[in-house]
Motif scaffolding. Structure first.
Motif: not given
Length: 101
Positions: A19-27, A80-88
């Motif tokens: 969800e954090t990742y998603a909120k980064l991408w919208i804007p 990098e956030y998605a890669k680091k957290t491995k949420c995807i």
């Protein structure tokens, strides 16, 4: 107009991170000229499914966004956030043509 439909397989134990990742991408998509229609997270469905939809006026403008995003510091931080957290775990991208009233 072209709409990008992204089907994500996410780690259900890292829903907050996704969800954090998603909120980064919208804007970010909107800053590059796209219209973001939102991310859709698991509710009454598989707990590892998420979807994103966003549109650009043309495929050429989407391709320009993709090229520019690979050089943009904020976009690179989001990747990098998605890669680091491995949420995807994985994702599939489809391109659709909307039918509007």
């Amino acid at each position: 107009m072209i709409t990008c439909y992204i089907n994500y397989e996410i780690d259900p134990d890292k829903l907050a991170e996704f969800e954090t990742y998603a909120k980064l991408w919208i804007p970010l998509v909107e800053r590059f000229g796209g219209t973001h229609h939102g991310y859709f997270l698991p509710q009454e469905s598989a707990n590892d499914l998420a979807v994103a939809l966003f549109s650009f006026p043309s495929l050429a403008e989407y391709e320009q966004y993709r090229a520019d995003s690979m050089k943009d510091d904020e976009c690179l931080e989001a990747f990098e956030y998605a890669k680091k957290t491995k949420c995807i775990r994985r994702y599939d991208r489809q391109f659709l043509r909307p039918v509007l009233r």
